[in-house]
Design a protein around this motif. Structure first.
Motif, PDB file in Angstrom:
ATOM      1  N   GLY A  74     -13.049   7.007 -24.395  1.00 17.70           N
ATOM      2  CA  GLY A  74     -12.143   5.952 -23.961  1.00 17.70           C
ATOM      3  C   GLY A  74     -10.707   6.252 -24.350  1.00 17.70           C
ATOM      4  N   GLY A  75      -9.879   5.224 -24.288  1.00 18.94           N
ATOM      5  CA  GLY A  75      -8.469   5.371 -24.597  1.00 18.94           C
ATOM      6  C   GLY A  75      -8.193   5.264 -26.088  1.00 18.94           C
ATOM      7  N   PRO A  76      -6.922   5.076 -26.458  1.00 17.38           N
ATOM      8  CA  PRO A  76      -6.551   4.927 -27.867  1.00 17.38           C
ATOM      9  C   PRO A  76      -7.359   3.816 -28.537  1.00 17.38           C
ATOM     10  N   GLY A  77      -7.823   4.101 -29.750  1.00 20.68           N
ATOM     11  CA  GLY A  77      -8.617   3.134 -30.479  1.00 20.68           C
ATOM     12  C   GLY A  77     -10.108   3.264 -30.268  1.00 20.68           C
ATOM     13  N   SER A  78     -10.543   4.075 -29.298  1.00 20.25           N
ATOM     14  CA  SER A  78     -11.972   4.258 -29.054  1.00 20.25           C
ATOM     15  C   SER A  78     -12.567   5.184 -30.107  1.00 20.25           C
ATOM     16  N   ASP A  79     -13.882   5.166 -30.216  1.00 25.29           N
ATOM     17  CA  ASP A  79     -14.567   6.040 -31.167  1.00 25.29           C
ATOM     18  C   ASP A  79     -14.229   7.499 -30.880  1.00 25.29           C
ATOM     19  N   ASP A  80     -14.170   8.291 -31.936  1.00 28.12           N
ATOM     20  CA  ASP A  80     -13.833   9.695 -31.752  1.00 28.12           C
ATOM     21  C   ASP A  80     -14.939  10.595 -32.283  1.00 28.12           C
ATOM     22  N   TYR A  81     -14.973  11.797 -31.738  1.00 24.58           N
ATOM     23  CA  TYR A  81     -15.947  12.817 -32.127  1.00 24.58           C
ATOM     24  C   TYR A  81     -15.154  14.047 -32.573  1.00 24.58           C
ATOM     25  N   PRO A  82     -15.114  14.333 -33.866  1.00 25.14           N
ATOM     26  CA  PRO A  82     -14.284  15.438 -34.354  1.00 25.14           C
ATOM     27  C   PRO A  82     -14.966  16.799 -34.207  1.00 25.14           C
ATOM     28  N   PHE A  83     -14.177  17.778 -33.815  1.00 23.30           N
ATOM     29  CA  PHE A  83     -14.585  19.178 -33.784  1.00 23.30           C
ATOM     30  C   PHE A  83     -13.545  19.934 -34.611  1.00 23.30           C
ATOM     31  N   VAL A 207       5.751  13.748 -31.906  1.00 21.99           N
ATOM     32  CA  VAL A 207       4.409  13.750 -31.335  1.00 21.99           C
ATOM     33  C   VAL A 207       4.517  13.944 -29.835  1.00 21.99           C
ATOM     34  N   GLU A 208       3.691  14.823 -29.303  1.00 24.68           N
ATOM     35  CA  GLU A 208       3.646  15.055 -27.857  1.00 24.68           C
ATOM     36  C   GLU A 208       2.504  14.261 -27.248  1.00 24.68           C
ATOM     37  N   TYR A 209       2.782  13.557 -26.160  1.00 20.47           N
ATOM     38  CA  TYR A 209       1.765  12.857 -25.378  1.00 20.47           C
ATOM     39  C   TYR A 209       1.757  13.459 -23.982  1.00 20.47           C
ATOM     40  N   GLY A 210       0.574  13.670 -23.430  1.00 22.02           N
ATOM     41  CA  GLY A 210       0.508  14.265 -22.107  1.00 22.02           C
ATOM     42  C   GLY A 210      -0.750  13.870 -21.367  1.00 22.02           C
ATOM     43  N   LEU A 211      -0.748  14.200 -20.080  1.00 20.97           N
ATOM     44  CA  LEU A 211      -1.869  13.845 -19.218  1.00 20.97           C
ATOM     45  C   LEU A 211      -1.766  14.668 -17.948  1.00 20.97           C
ATOM     46  N   ALA A 212      -2.918  14.986 -17.370  1.00 23.34           N
ATOM     47  CA  ALA A 212      -2.934  15.663 -16.073  1.00 23.34           C
ATOM     48  C   ALA A 212      -3.996  15.019 -15.196  1.00 23.34           C
ATOM     49  N   ALA A 213      -3.713  14.951 -13.914  1.00 22.70           N
ATOM     50  CA  ALA A 213      -4.633  14.340 -12.952  1.00 22.70           C
ATOM     51  C   ALA A 213      -4.369  14.945 -11.582  1.00 22.70           C
ATOM     52  N   PRO A 214      -5.321  14.863 -10.670  1.00 20.54           N
ATOM     53  CA  PRO A 214      -5.097  15.389  -9.322  1.00 20.54           C
ATOM     54  C   PRO A 214      -3.925  14.688  -8.650  1.00 20.54           C
ATOM     55  N   PRO A 215      -3.083  15.421  -7.938  1.00 16.17           N
ATOM     56  CA  PRO A 215      -1.966  14.779  -7.231  1.00 16.17           C
ATOM     57  C   PRO A 215      -2.503  13.813  -6.179  1.00 16.17           C
ATOM     58  N   GLY A 216      -1.821  12.700  -6.034  1.00 16.10           N
ATOM     59  CA  GLY A 216      -2.241  11.709  -5.065  1.00 16.10           C
ATOM     60  C   GLY A 216      -3.315  10.767  -5.569  1.00 16.10           C
ATOM     61  N   SER A 217      -3.729  10.920  -6.835  1.00 15.32           N
ATOM     62  CA  SER A 217      -4.750  10.022  -7.383  1.00 15.32           C
ATOM     63  C   SER A 217      -4.169   8.625  -7.542  1.00 15.32           C
ATOM     64  N   ALA A 230       1.030   3.320 -23.760  1.00 16.80           N
ATOM     65  CA  ALA A 230       1.058   1.911 -24.164  1.00 16.80           C
ATOM     66  C   ALA A 230      -0.088   1.613 -25.120  1.00 16.80           C
ATOM     67  N   GLY A 231      -1.218   2.275 -24.911  1.00 13.72           N
ATOM     68  CA  GLY A 231      -2.345   2.089 -25.816  1.00 13.72           C
ATOM     69  C   GLY A 231      -2.057   2.562 -27.223  1.00 13.72           C
ATOM     70  N   TYR A 232      -1.171   3.548 -27.354  1.00 19.09           N
ATOM     71  CA  TYR A 232      -0.748   4.027 -28.671  1.00 19.09           C
ATOM     72  C   TYR A 232       0.451   3.236 -29.193  1.00 19.09           C
ATOM     73  N   ASP A 233       0.987   2.347 -28.372  1.00 15.06           N
ATOM     74  CA  ASP A 233       2.117   1.500 -28.746  1.00 15.06           C
ATOM     75  C   ASP A 233       3.304   2.339 -29.192  1.00 15.06           C
ATOM     76  N   VAL A 234       3.686   3.292 -28.344  1.00 14.51           N
ATOM     77  CA  VAL A 234       4.819   4.154 -28.663  1.00 14.51           C
ATOM     78  C   VAL A 234       5.805   4.158 -27.509  1.00 14.51           C
ATOM     79  N   GLU A 235       7.046   4.441 -27.841  1.00 13.28           N
ATOM     80  CA  GLU A 235       8.074   4.686 -26.840  1.00 13.28           C
ATOM     81  C   GLU A 235       8.353   6.185 -26.823  1.00 13.28           C
ATOM     82  N   THR A 236       8.305   6.765 -25.632  1.00 16.64           N
ATOM     83  CA  THR A 236       8.497   8.208 -25.516  1.00 16.64           C
ATOM     84  C   THR A 236       9.846   8.535 -24.884  1.00 16.64           C
TER      85      THR A 236
END
Length: 363
Positions: A74-83, A207-217, A230-236
């Protein structure tokens, strides 16, 4: 007449320029703007980067050391699985600074590197190639035995040579928050359609925030990014965007031209990163290609594919997991989380003795 005209002074272009110049070839490198600008790529890289960078680069460029990743379904605040590993897995670096150091190394090796030269046409002849560029003083045409297209995912050289496009392009966006964060882990969120979002601590650099998705999505990559931050409550700040090529075409060579780096989609399908793959291919090109013998382009094509095709193919399989049902993702991440023996640039390392030993010891 030059031996090579190299179009683009990113990591792949500058690496090839340096290596070709060291082999006593006459190299002209054209960069459409200022080297390193605008930023359109993350600075999270494997520690192997220092094998390709000039002496002293680590001390100048290093921003943070990373020991692992926390995966979230999920998004920020969701359970995490560390590697994680007990030693440093990857580094966060000054990405603009890397481009400039690599370009300067090419110049020092003897390459003629010119900024503010935007290539507008490439014409392959029987015995040469003509490259036309818009310059601060007008228009100029350069002759060379070969042209190297290192001009990114939307490659003018690729188009001019009539070479096929990459199998896919994603829309990548990133920006920075000014928080001081020397954290040991990056965060990976499997929330973007067919890809992911990320949070990378860069020490004093923020801190770097990023995302990638198919164009036109729908929603768009930018809208998804705004929801994510917004889920991390930060201004970039310093928002930037660019295309990420995934999946090299069946050929990246022409009659007197060839592609390198993002122009050739020599990238990791599961992260979109291509710095190490592009520079690895650049080394193969400098070693295999003789500008007076166009038949050696086949040797380059064979060499880089022999080196990277298995990693790229396995990378596609890893990426498919991003689109699995959430219940399956939770189960898989839960089963495999913990200490790992995987190299971030080499999916084949998932089958290494080191990684299998870590899996068994954690079971």
């Amino acid at each position: 007449m030059y031996d090579f005209v190299v179009v683009g002074a990113g990591p792949a272009g500058s690496r090839f320029s340096r290596r070709a110049a060291e082999r006593r070839y006459d190299v002209l490198t054209l960069e459409r703007g200022t080297v390193g600008e605008p930023l359109a790529c993350s600075g999270h890289v494997s520690t192997d980067i220092w094998e390709f960078a000039p002496d002293g680069a680590r001390a100048e460029l290093l921003q943070n050391e990373v020991y692992g990743a926390r995966f979230h379904v999920g998004g920020p605040g969701s359970d995490d699985y560390p590697f994680y590993k007990r030693e440093v897995v990857s580094n966060v670096i000054d990405r603009v600074g890397l481009d400039r150091l690599l370009a300067e190394a090419a110049r020092e090796a003897g390459a003629d590197l010119r900024e503010d030269h935007s290539v507008t046409a490439v014409d392959e002849k029987r015995d040469r190639v003509e490259v036309t560029a818009s310059t601060p003083d007008g228009t100029e045409t350069f002759e060379a035995r070969m042209v190297a297209g290192c001009d990114g995912p939307v490659s003018r050289v690729r188009s001019e040579l009539g070479l096929p496009d990459p199998g896919e392009k994603l829309q990548g966006v990133l920006a920075f928050a000014e928080d001081d964060d020397p954290g040991d882990y990056v965060d990976v969120h499997l929330t973007a359609p067919r890809f992911f979002a990320w949070r990378i601590p860069r020490g004093e650099a923020g801190v770097e925030y990023g995302l990638a998705a198919p164009p036109g999505s729908e929603p768009s990559a930018k809208a998804l990014f705004e929801e994510f931050t917004a889920g991390y409550d930060v201004e970039t700040v310093d928002f930037c965007a660019g295309m990420i090529p995934v999946g090299p075409a069946e050929t990246v060579t022409g009659r007197r031209g060839f592609l390198l780096g993002d122009a050739a989609a020599q990238t990791k399908p599961f992260t979109g990163g291509g710095i190490l793959y592009g520079m690895t291919a650049a080394d193969h090109a400098a070693r295999e290609i003789d500008p007076e013998r166009p038949s050696t382009l086949r040797d380059y094509e064979d060499a880089w594919r022999d080196d990277l095709s298995t990693e790229i193919r396995l990378g596609h399989w890893i990426r498919r997991a991003y689109s699995l049902p959430e219940s399956v993702q939770h189960a898989g991440l839960s089963a495999f989380s913990g200490e790992i023996g995987v190299h971030m640039d080499k999916p084949t390392s998932f089958f290494s003795k080191e990684h299998l030993r870590k899996l068994l010891s954690g079971s």
